[in-house]
Motif scaffolding. Structure first.
Motif, short mmCIF file in Angstrom:
data_model
loop_
_atom_site.label_atom_id
_atom_site.label_comp_id
_atom_site.label_asym_id
_atom_site.label_seq_id
_atom_site.Cartn_x
_atom_site.Cartn_y
_atom_site.Cartn_z
N ILE A 36 0.85 -1.20 0.00
CA ILE A 36 0.00 0.00 0.00
C ILE A 36 0.88 1.25 0.00
O ILE A 36 0.63 2.21 -0.75
CB ILE A 36 -0.95 0.00 1.21
CG1 ILE A 36 -2.03 -1.08 1.04
CG2 ILE A 36 -1.59 1.37 1.40
CD1 ILE A 36 -2.90 -1.29 2.26
N ILE A 37 1.93 1.25 0.82
CA ILE A 37 2.84 2.39 0.88
C ILE A 37 3.54 2.59 -0.45
O ILE A 37 3.65 3.70 -0.97
CB ILE A 37 3.89 2.18 2.00
CG1 ILE A 37 3.20 2.15 3.37
CG2 ILE A 37 4.94 3.29 1.97
CD1 ILE A 37 4.11 1.79 4.52
N SER A 42 4.21 5.40 -5.57
CA SER A 42 4.42 5.21 -7.01
C SER A 42 3.50 6.11 -7.84
O SER A 42 3.89 6.60 -8.90
CB SER A 42 4.17 3.74 -7.39
OG SER A 42 5.06 2.89 -6.71
N LEU A 43 2.28 6.32 -7.35
CA LEU A 43 1.32 7.15 -8.07
C LEU A 43 1.76 8.61 -8.14
O LEU A 43 1.24 9.38 -8.96
CB LEU A 43 -0.05 7.05 -7.40
CG LEU A 43 -0.75 5.69 -7.52
CD1 LEU A 43 -2.01 5.66 -6.68
CD2 LEU A 43 -1.08 5.37 -8.98
N ALA A 48 3.52 8.89 -14.01
CA ALA A 48 2.65 7.80 -13.55
C ALA A 48 1.40 7.69 -14.39
O ALA A 48 0.89 6.58 -14.65
CB ALA A 48 2.29 8.01 -12.08
N SER A 49 0.89 8.82 -14.85
CA SER A 49 -0.34 8.82 -15.66
C SER A 49 -0.17 8.07 -16.97
O SER A 49 -1.12 7.49 -17.50
CB SER A 49 -0.79 10.25 -15.94
OG SER A 49 0.23 10.97 -16.63
N ILE A 50 1.07 8.09 -17.50
CA ILE A 50 1.34 7.36 -18.75
C ILE A 50 1.16 5.86 -18.54
O ILE A 50 0.55 5.16 -19.35
CB ILE A 50 2.77 7.66 -19.25
CG1 ILE A 50 2.94 9.15 -19.52
CG2 ILE A 50 3.08 6.85 -20.51
CD1 ILE A 50 4.36 9.55 -19.88
N GLY A 51 1.69 5.36 -17.43
CA GLY A 51 1.56 3.94 -17.11
C GLY A 51 0.12 3.55 -16.87
O GLY A 51 -0.33 2.49 -17.30
N SER A 124 2.77 2.49 -12.78
CA SER A 124 3.32 3.81 -12.46
C SER A 124 4.84 3.76 -12.44
O SER A 124 5.52 4.66 -12.96
CB SER A 124 2.79 4.30 -11.11
OG SER A 124 1.38 4.46 -11.14
N ILE A 125 5.38 2.69 -11.86
CA ILE A 125 6.83 2.53 -11.80
C ILE A 125 7.40 2.32 -13.20
O ILE A 125 8.44 2.88 -13.57
CB ILE A 125 7.21 1.35 -10.88
CG1 ILE A 125 6.77 1.63 -9.44
CG2 ILE A 125 8.71 1.07 -10.94
CD1 ILE A 125 6.90 0.43 -8.53
N LEU A 126 6.72 1.49 -13.99
CA LEU A 126 7.20 1.21 -15.34
C LEU A 126 7.22 2.48 -16.20
O LEU A 126 8.14 2.69 -16.99
CB LEU A 126 6.31 0.16 -16.00
CG LEU A 126 6.36 -1.25 -15.42
CD1 LEU A 126 5.43 -2.17 -16.18
CD2 LEU A 126 7.78 -1.80 -15.47
#
Length: 272
Positions: A36-37, A42-43, A48-51, A124-126
């Motif tokens: 959760i953390i 990550s968001l 992040a929006s792209i992912g 988001s990480i990717l």
């Protein structure tokens, strides 16, 4: 790996509640908290929006590809331990009045919700990695092991001091999650051998751990990653799907599913 098998033996040679039950009650919720953390942080990463756009705008034309369905069924069957005997094994430990239908629904909902939630963090990480490297999101990772050991460390590196705590804690809980998954499958073999060969729990688990430990050494070789990839596809996309298909036929036609329906419905709180 041998240490892992020794841990399996330490836990599994005890009764279910004293071994796997206690471990799961502590470390599975801990994994949820850590994830959760990670997802929340990550968001907030750049891009992040792209992912998330990649996640929620799939290529629908791929639904015509058989391998997509095979991979999807293999993943969900493996994730829910279907077709492996785990459900039958653990159900045998329950009392006669346990609501198996509601329990099954809770497991499915919790599992699916957690996987979809973590997908938010993963994509988001990717996308963050994609921005940093200039590589399309679809080409960043190709395997689950790469995802764990390449994508998530990117977040821990950015977190600074907090990453020094969350990083080791995350990989420790992932290791424990792997241990509990092994125990889930291990219990099926263990209880079967105990019942069929009239062996004590301690003796059955000892024999299985020795055999499993020696057999798994092939994954510790230089070709281990390659062999693991083959085994993963064979077990998840072929064996598990075939096993579930055969089980459905057996329960529906041979053992007569209608005999079980009334029994399970009579104990279902969901249907009352």
């Amino acid at each position: 790996m041998l240490v892992g098998w020794f841990i399996i033996w330490l836990i599994s040679h005890k009764n279910l509640d004293e071994g796997l039950g206690k471990i799961s009650k502590i470390f599975v919720p801990l994994l949820f908290v850590v994830m959760i953390i990670i997802v929340i942080f990550s968001l907030s990463l750049p891009g992040a929006s792209i992912g998330l756009a990649e996640l929620f705008n799939p290529d629908w034309s791929l639904l015509w590809h058989f391998e997509i369905w095979a991979a999807a069924f293999g993943q969900i069957f493996f994730s829910l331990s279907l077709g492996m005997g785990a459900g039958f094994t653990y159900a045998s430990y329950t009392e006669d009045d346990v609501d198996l239908i509601s329990s099954g629904l809770y497991v499915i909902i919790a599992n699916s919700a957690f996987e979809n939630f973590t997908a938010l963090g993963v994509f988001s990480i990717l996308s963050y990695m994609s921005l940093q490297s200039g590589t399309p999101v679809s080409e960043i990772v190709s395997q689950g092991t790469t995802l764990i050991f390449a994508a998530y460390p990117q977040v821990f590196n950015i977190l600074g001091t907090a990453g020094l705590i969350l990083g080791p804690l995350f990989f420790f809980t992932v290791y424990i999650a792997g241990i509990t998954s092994m125990l889930s499958s291990f219990e099926v073999l263990s209880i079967s051998i105990q019942n069929k060969m009239s062996l004590s729990r301690r003796k059955a688990t000892t024999i299985l751990c020795i055999i499993g430990g020696l057999a798994s050494m092939i994954y510790a070789t230089s070709a281990g990653g390659y062999i693991l990839g083959i085994a993963d596809i064979f077990v998840n996309n072929i064996c598990t799907i075939l096993s579930v298909f055969v089980e459905c036929l057996l329960f529906a036609w041979v053992f007569k599913a209608e005999k079980l329906i009334d029994f399970m419905n009579s104990r279902s709180k969901t249907l009352k």
